[in-house]
Design an enzyme around this catalytic site. Structure first.
Site, PDB file in Angstrom:
ATOM      1  N   ARG A 106      63.671 -52.290  41.357  1.00 56.32           N
ATOM      2  CA  ARG A 106      62.520 -52.929  42.018  1.00 56.32           C
ATOM      3  C   ARG A 106      62.940 -54.313  42.499  1.00 56.32           C
ATOM      4  O   ARG A 106      62.601 -54.742  43.589  1.00 56.32           O
ATOM      5  CB  ARG A 106      61.317 -53.020  41.062  1.00 56.32           C
ATOM      6  CG  ARG A 106      60.232 -53.963  41.578  1.00 56.32           C
ATOM      7  CD  ARG A 106      58.848 -53.744  40.974  1.00 56.32           C
ATOM      8  NE  ARG A 106      58.872 -53.506  39.541  1.00 56.32           N
ATOM      9  CZ  ARG A 106      59.148 -54.422  38.607  1.00 56.32           C
ATOM     10  NH1 ARG A 106      59.419 -55.664  38.948  1.00 56.32           N
ATOM     11  NH2 ARG A 106      59.160 -54.097  37.331  1.00 56.32           N
TER      12      ARG A 106
ATOM     13  N   TYR B 247      46.240 -54.324  65.198  1.00 57.26           N
ATOM     14  CA  TYR B 247      46.487 -52.970  64.678  1.00 57.26           C
ATOM     15  C   TYR B 247      45.376 -52.643  63.673  1.00 57.26           C
ATOM     16  O   TYR B 247      45.004 -53.492  62.848  1.00 57.26           O
ATOM     17  CB  TYR B 247      47.857 -52.949  63.995  1.00 57.26           C
ATOM     18  CG  TYR B 247      48.142 -51.674  63.244  1.00 57.26           C
ATOM     19  CD1 TYR B 247      48.413 -50.486  63.929  1.00 57.26           C
ATOM     20  CD2 TYR B 247      48.116 -51.636  61.860  1.00 57.26           C
ATOM     21  CE1 TYR B 247      48.654 -49.318  63.241  1.00 57.26           C
ATOM     22  CE2 TYR B 247      48.359 -50.470  61.162  1.00 57.26           C
ATOM     23  CZ  TYR B 247      48.628 -49.302  61.867  1.00 57.26           C
ATOM     24  OH  TYR B 247      48.874 -48.143  61.177  1.00 57.26           O
TER      25      TYR B 247
ATOM     26  N   ASP C   5      53.690 -59.725  64.357  1.00 61.15           N
ATOM     27  CA  ASP C   5      53.942 -58.298  64.108  1.00 61.15           C
ATOM     28  C   ASP C   5      54.701 -57.786  65.329  1.00 61.15           C
ATOM     29  O   ASP C   5      54.133 -57.619  66.404  1.00 61.15           O
ATOM     30  CB  ASP C   5      52.614 -57.558  63.929  1.00 61.15           C
ATOM     31  CG  ASP C   5      52.810 -56.059  63.659  1.00 61.15           C
ATOM     32  OD1 ASP C   5      53.887 -55.531  64.006  1.00 61.15           O
ATOM     33  OD2 ASP C   5      51.888 -55.425  63.124  1.00 61.15           O
TER      34      ASP C   5
ATOM     35  N   LYS D  10      58.297 -47.171  62.796  1.00 63.46           N
ATOM     36  CA  LYS D  10      58.223 -46.981  64.244  1.00 63.46           C
ATOM     37  C   LYS D  10      59.619 -47.091  64.870  1.00 63.46           C
ATOM     38  O   LYS D  10      60.471 -46.305  64.544  1.00 63.46           O
ATOM     39  CB  LYS D  10      57.223 -47.974  64.822  1.00 63.46           C
ATOM     40  CG  LYS D  10      55.894 -48.069  64.013  1.00 63.46           C
ATOM     41  CD  LYS D  10      55.060 -46.823  64.051  1.00 63.46           C
ATOM     42  CE  LYS D  10      53.895 -46.814  63.074  1.00 63.46           C
ATOM     43  NZ  LYS D  10      53.007 -47.972  63.094  1.00 63.46           N
TER      44      LYS D  10
END
Ligand SMILES: *Cc1c(COP(=O)(O)O)cnc(C)c1O
Length: 377
Positions: free
Chosen positions: A47, A100, A172, A197
């Protein structure tokens, strides 16, 4: 290293033990120690850190020219970790009027309950942005181009306004990717991605990332990344890293195909308007020309026949697959009003029912146009 070289080499030296040219998938949760606390190479638990993830993070930092890159389990995990690191209860954030949908939901339904306020504002209207700044505004959250209306905001101007008001600018950059637009070089403080994406680019992984200009902010984010724990696994990190190697050539083809599709749509009798920043008539064309290396692979358009015609086109294409998401090698088509933006019905963003959104892939352009032609016949 220039962009395409960094995409293939940054953080990706051959494995020192085996010579493996490709960064291995370090599918491990923990690392053997030489005596108590004796870490062999800085890793203790996955982690906190994993070598495959480190390779991706190093590469992403290089591509955006940032001090540090951090990878997350999704774009939303990246956004959540970033906001919760940079803001405290009582702080205020300016978000785009056409943010978004997931970003709007995060601010409107989740972060608001933790005392982080927001105002939606049209970021292409700089006077409106100045007027919306408050003494407690900590962040301006920018998207350019936006989804699904492909509007353009001036990153350099927004950075100046943010810094003048004691705030920071986050961009973004999912739609443009670092190949087409480098917000840190334009003055932004942090860049966020849905690596699902264009960075991943093959519609086979969900992931996110943040790249920051300042090493101190990078340290704080790394602390949060470990404390909150929304990290990607080794295989997902590897898939994104594999995608990134070809980002430059893919984006070139996305841009050239999308430009041709936009032009073709502009001449189609059933089309009312085409939203593509590469078209000279687009409201943000000049800014896009200045701050982007190309205009991207996303094209939206409205049809004069209304919702039924728009929905009909979406169900008649054969190569363009009817699906949400974007940025993969394959072309996708969708109806924002009924699909990606149905959940933002009560947000400031009202998308037209006659709007169709295309994620133009890297297939042969003649096949793509022939497909749209038969679907819009
Ligand atoms: C998809 C997307 C996100 C969210 O990313 P996930 O990987 O789906 O969590 C954020 N911003 C933009 C612009 C997106 O397209």
């Amino acid at each position: 290293m220039r962009f395409e070289t960094a995409a293939i080499h940054a953080g990706q030296e051959p494995d020192p033990v085996t010579g493996s040219v490709v960064v291995p998938i370090h599918q491990t949760s923990t690392y053997a120690q030489d005596g108590v606390g004796g870490l062999r190479s800085g890793y203790e638990y996955s982690r906190t850190g994993n070598p495959t993830r480190t390779a991706l993070e190093t590469c992403l930092a290089a591509l955006d020219g940032g001090a540090r890159g951090l990878a997350f389990a999704s774009g939303m995990a990246a956004e959540d970790t970033l906001v919760r690191t940079m803001c405290r209860p009582g702080d205020h954030v300016l978000i785009p009027a056409d943010a978004y949908g997931g970003t709007y939901r995060l601010f409107n339904a989740v972060l608001s309950t933790w005392g982080i306020e927001h105002t939606s504002v049209d970021l292409s209207d700089l006077n409106a942005v100045r007027a919306a700044l408050q003494p407690n505004t900590r962040l301006i959250w920018c998207e350019t181009p936006t989804n699904p209306l492909l509007s353009i905001a001036d990153v350099g101007e927004l950075a100046e306004i943010a810094h003048g008001g004691g705030a920071r600018l986050v961009v973004d950059n999912t739609f443009a990717s670092p190949y087409l637009q480098r917000p840190l070089a334009l003055g932004a403080d942090a860049v966020v991605y849905s690596t699902t994406k264009y960075l991943g680019g093959h519609s086979d992984v969900v992931g996110g990332a943040v790249v920051v200009a300042d090493a101190g902010m990078g340290e704080q984010l790394a602390y949060s990344q470990n404390a909150l724990g929304a990290v990607p696994g080794a295989f997902d990190s590897w898939l994104v890293l594999r995608g990134v190697k070809t980002l430059g050539v893919r984006m070139e083809r996305h841009c050239s195909n999308a430009g041709k599709v936009a032009e073709w749509l502009s001449g189609h009798p059933a089309v009312e308007s085409v939203l593509y920043p590469g078209l000279p008539g687009h409201a943000g064309h000049e800014i896009a020309e200045r701050q982007m290396r190309g205009y991207g692979g996303m094209v939206s358009f409205t049809v004069s026949g209304g919702e039924s015609v728009a929905v009909d086109i979406c169900s008649r294409t054969r190569l363009f697959i009817l699906a949400e998401s974007l940025g993969g090698v394959e072309s996708l088509i969708e109806h924002p009003g009924r699909m990606t933006h149905a959940s933002t019905a009560n947000s400031p963003l009202q998308v037209s029912a006659s709007l169709v959104r295309l994620s133009v892939g890297i297939e042969d352009i003649d096949d793509l146009i022939a497909d749209l032609d038969q679907a819009m016949d």
